[in-house]
Every structure is written in structure tokens, then in C-alpha cells.
Design an enzyme around this catalytic site. Structure first.
Site, short mmCIF file in Angstrom:
data_model
loop_
_atom_site.label_atom_id
_atom_site.label_comp_id
_atom_site.label_asym_id
_atom_site.label_seq_id
_atom_site.Cartn_x
_atom_site.Cartn_y
_atom_site.Cartn_z
N GLY A 1 0.82 -1.21 0.00
CA GLY A 1 0.00 0.00 0.00
C GLY A 1 0.85 1.25 0.00
N SER A 2 0.31 2.31 0.55
CA SER A 2 1.00 3.59 0.56
C SER A 2 2.15 3.59 1.58
CB SER A 2 0.02 4.72 0.91
OG SER A 2 -0.41 4.59 2.25
N GLY B 1 2.40 1.93 5.28
CA GLY B 1 3.52 1.06 5.61
C GLY B 1 4.28 1.50 6.84
N GLU C 1 5.73 -3.54 0.91
CA GLU C 1 5.80 -3.16 -0.50
C GLU C 1 4.97 -1.88 -0.66
OE1 GLU C 1 7.71 -4.45 -2.58
OE2 GLU C 1 8.15 -6.47 -1.88
#
Length: 509
Positions: free
Chosen positions: A240-241, A245, A262
Site C-alpha cells: 500500500g502507501s 507502511g 511493498e
């Protein structure tokens, strides 16, 4: 069409979002509404997981792990092989559901399911190669080696832009490694997750896989927070963003758990004076407008040598004039909608910031309205001439906005490529071998992925996927990414009649 697909996967208009792999639980959390950005219509409503549901799923997964880890890895691989075959049979239906619920083009929807099939094939081979190393001991009559054991529960938090593929990258590897999985899909794309759960549960039931190996807990942000703070979960894999994260990483780190992150990308292609401009055009345009710019590997920046800048931007402008924007289920369409109207608002806000910070548009953007665009989620891919240091250029906007800029020397171009907070994917287009090697050297790209004469977008299953800096540092999919789902153990066996100590230490009794 959509009703037939929902029937294929036994998805009702009001469906539970909680499953233990073999059983759907009566969910009593919030209600999630899945609406298609293609036409704005509500597809179905999903009852999300409550805290009570979540704890029941975790307890079931814990119990399943004790049995599943004892299955031989090749036997676990055989189950994954059958999942791959089931995905092959359902590729058309699942690909269309991905396209309709998320908004990516139909070919990209099929491609995403193919990625799932490919990772199943990879994981089957991996199930016979979970190998460690042997080392020579400094002590006579001793043998040293290392082996790898499963961690336990792998929590998977996936994003809307690849609603099924990234889950499969994690789950297939985690399963052959002996872990059990709990999946929290994006609240924007829960139906594709339910469809995958239906596919897997049939395979698991046929193979008498214990209940709890494949779990689903649909829900909002709170479910992800429960996972991040749960000491029963040794590994949280989150896509995600960067903002998300950082939140997950700090929560998992505070309890000394493991996280696989990721996150965002701000990916650039360097267009050299020695580039094949026609080939470069294909990589740049697809990278920028594929999935309507909503890939973590989407091309955000083009760093173009000053000697070819005018010629290449002219090609870009002409190519953008030929793009077809519309219903992604039409195979003639290049660009579908953004995921929702919040994404459209972020796109429009970024365009305004480009103008405020001094950028100029070679291709104007804007929201599309009228017949075929009733959902309000369709926008024009645009191109802006900017400077790399602009604040908005340093930021990742999940939309089809492409920034172009000039460079003079390769060292300058590489510095510009690296001078952003993110570090996922990068590329150089050049026929000059020296330039290619410099870009790939330790003084070159600082990204987890660095390509020559292909774009930034997309990745093959065989290579480890992930990036550096604010992209999170995680690696998924191929190579030795499987090690993230296991714990390493070093073993020493003494088969002599004495007990010598290491480093020659004497301890006589």
C-alpha cells in the site's frame, strides 16, 4: 455479465467477508459496499469482520498451523499445483471480475490472474527446494548446517490496484513454506478476494487441508491495525502507501515482529540520446497509463536527454492523442477509470499543484464527463514539463500524470532518478553499453528494480520484487524471497566422544 460471474463464485448480493478456508462465518462487523468504477453501480455488500470474528479466525489459524507445518513440503506444493489448475479454469471469469471491480483493462485483468498461475508454478518447484547450507565445523567430529522452518501465521494486507496477484505472491510461497495465511483485502475490492477464497476452499476441501490454512477477514483499516499489533502473528506482509507502511512497520517493530513492506514508487525512465525512441515510446506510454497510472511501478517521471527532448516529447504528445479512454471491459480501450472519486480528487489536486509550482502541461488533464463516464472516475492522462525538485514531483500521485524533464549528463540523470524518497522501479533506454552498465552499477540506480530497454511497469515472477527507501525494503515473489516466510536455524551435531568448545576454550572438570 457480472451476475453470471458472481454466480460462478457463489457470491451473493449480501455476503460474509469472513472465512476460515472451509467455513464462512456470520460476520458482524461494518458493512462494506463494492461499487464498480466502470459504471458506478453497486455490485454487492460485504459484512466485514468484527473483533470477535477476527479473534476466532486467528485461533483457528493457530490450530491449523500445528498440523499444516508437518505436511511434507512437496505435498503442500501439490495442493498449490491444484490451485494453479483451478485458476486456469477460472481465468476468464476472475479476470473480468478484477477488471469490473477495480477498473483496470480486461487484458490487465487476465494478466493479473496469469501472474497468480505463474506464482503457483513457481511455488510448486520451490516446495522441493527449501534448502539450507552445510558448513565445516572448527571442532573435530562435528557437523554444522542450517535449516529453515515456517514462522506460523502470515498476515497479508493487500491493495486495490492488484487485488488478487499480490495476495497470491505471498500466500502461495507462505503455504509451501508451511505457514498459514490470514488475508485482509482492500476494502475497495473485497469481491475478488471472496472469489479467490471460493477457488481455494474447493481445492483445500478435496485435499483435506485443515481448516484455518487459508483465512479471509475483510474489513476496514481497523482490521489491519489488529494484525499489526497482534503478537500471535509473526509476519505481516503489507502492500500500500508509504503512510500505511510506516504505521504497520512501526506497530510490528514495536513488538519485535517481522514485516514485509511493498509501498509507494516514484519510478523514472531515463531516455538517453542513444535510445531507440520508438521502443522507448512504448515503454513510457504503457508505464504511465497502464492501470490508469495506479501501479506501484507506474512510470511517473521521464528524464530525457536535452538533445532528444523535443523529438521524444513530440512523439509522446502524438501517442497520447491516440489513447482510448472508457469501459475497461472493451478490449479496444487503453485506459479505464480511477478506483473512486477520492482518487479523482487527488489527481485534480496534483494538477493544480503542478501549475502552482511552475510546471506547464504538454497534454492537459481533467475529469471526463458525459455518456460512458457516469461513474465520475474517468480522467485524461496528462503530461507536465517540470523540475525534479518540485514538491509534487517528489510525491507519488496514484493517477496517470507523467512528468518530463531534461538532463545533460548521465551522472546528472542518475542523480535525478535517485533524488526522490521512493526506490521501487527504474529504467534506462539506451543502446550504449557503457551507459547501461553505469546505470546498473553501485553508483547507478538506487531502486530495487533497475531495467535496461524495458519500462518500469510490471515484473516477472522469477525475480524478487520490491524496493528500497520509502518503498519499504521488502521482497516478494521469486528468487529467494521465500526466506521472508521462514525462520533460520543453525544446527551443530557432535558425533565424537568428546565435547570440545569453540575457539579452543578449555573448561576442565
Amino acid at each position: 455479465m457480472i451476475d453470471a460471474i458472481l454466480k460462478t463464485f457463489k457470491i451473493t448480493a449480501q455476503h460474509s467477508g469472513v472465512s476460515t478456508g472451509l467455513k464462512w462465518l456470520p460476520a458482524n462487523g461494518d458493512t462494506l459496499t463494492s461499487s464498480s468504477p466502470v459504471d458506478g453501480k453497486v455490485i454487492a455488500t460485504i459484512q466485514a469482520a468484527s473483533r470477535e470474528n477476527y479473534d476466532a479466525v486467528v485461533a483457528t489459524a493457530q490450530e491449523a498451523f500445528h498440523e499444516w507445518r508437518m505436511w511434507p513440503a512437496p505435498k503442500r506444493g501439490e495442493v498449490v499445483r491444484q490451485i494453479g489448475e483451478a485458476l486456469r479454469r477460472n481465468k476468464q471469469a476472475l479476470g473480468k471480475l478484477v477488471s469490473y471491480e477495480m477498473g483496470k483493462s480486461l487484458q490487465e485483468g487476465y494478466g493479473e490472474v496469469q501472474e497468480m498461475i505463474d506464482i503457483c508454478d513457481f511455488a510448486v518447484g520451490l516446495s522441493r527446494q527449501l534448502h539450507g547450507l552445510t558448513m565445516h565445523s572448527e571442532r573435530p567430529g562435528h557437523r554444522m548446517y542450517e535449516q529453515w522452518h515456517p514462522l506460523g501465521i502470515t498476515a497479508i494486507i493487500s491493495a486495490f490496484n492488484f487485488p488478487v496477484a499480490v495476495w497470491s505472491w505471498n500466500s502461495m510461497l507462505a503455504w509451501v513454506c508451511g505457514n498459514v495465511c490470514i488475508w485482509k483485502p482492500s476494502e475497495k475490492t473485497p469481491l475478488t478476494a471472496i472469489a479467490c477464497q471460493r477457488i481455494v476452499e474447493e481445492v483445500f476441501a478435496a485435499n483435506q487441508v485443515p481448516e484455518g490454512v487459508c483465512c479471509l477477514v475483510a474489513g476496514n483499516r481497523a482490521v489491519g491495525e489488529w494484525m499489526a499489533n497482534d503478537t500471535r502473528i509473526p509476519l505481516v506482509s503489507a502492500t500500500g502507501s508509504t503512510r500505511m507502511g510506516k504505521s504497520v512497520g512501526s506497530a510490528v517493530g514495536a513488538r519485535l515482529g517481522k514485516s514485509l513492506l511493498e509501498l509507494g514508487g516514484n519510478n523514472a525512465i531515463i531516455i538517453s540520446q542513444d535510445a531507440d525512441l520508438d521502443m522507448s515510446l512504448i515503454g513510457a506510454v504503457f508505464g504511465a497509463v497502464g492501470t490508469a497510472g495506479q501501479r506501484c511501478t507506474s512510470t511517473r517521471r521521464l528524464i530525457i536527454h536535452e538533445s532528444v527532448y523535443d523529438a521524444f516529447t513530440a512523439k509522446l504528445v502524438k501517442a497520447y492523442g491516440q489513447l482510448r479512454i472508457g469501459n475497461p471491459l472493451d478490449e479496444a480501450v487503453h485506459v479505464g477509470p480511477l478506483i473512486d472519486q477520492d482518487a479523482v480528487a487527488a489527481y485534480l489536486d496534483s494538477i493544480e499543484k503542478v501549475k502552482q509550482q511552475g510546471g506547464t502541461f504538454l497534454v492537459e488533464g481533467g475529469q471526463l464527463q458525459g455518456a460512458g463516464y457516469e461513474s465520475g472516475c474517468y480522467v485524461k492522462p496528462c503530461i507536465a514539463a517540470v523540475q525534479n525538485f518540485y514538491e509534487i514531483v517528489q510525491h507519488e500521485t496514484f493517477a496517470p500524470i507523467l512528468y518530463v524533464m531534461k538532463y545533460t549528463t548521465l551522472q546528472e540523470a542518475i542523480a535525478m532518478q535517485n533524488d526522490v524518497p521512493q526506490g521501487l522501479s527504474s529504467a534506462i533506454m539506451t543502446l550504449n553499453l557503457r551507459e547501461a552498465e553505469q546505470f546498473l552499477s553501485q553508483a547507478g540506480s538506487d531502486c530495487g528494480i533497475a531495467n535496461v530497454n524495458i519500462g518500469t511497469s510490471g515484473a516477472e515472477i522469477g525475480g524478487a520484487f520490491g524496493g528500497e527507501k520509502e518503498t519499504g525494503g521488502g521482497r516478494e515473489s521469486g528468487s529467494d524471497a521465500w526466506k521472508a516466510y521462514m525462520r533460520r536455524q543453525t544446527n551443530t551435531i557432535n558425533y565424537s566422544t568428546h565435547l570440545p568448545l569453540a575457539q579452543g576454550i578449555r573448561f576442565d572438570l
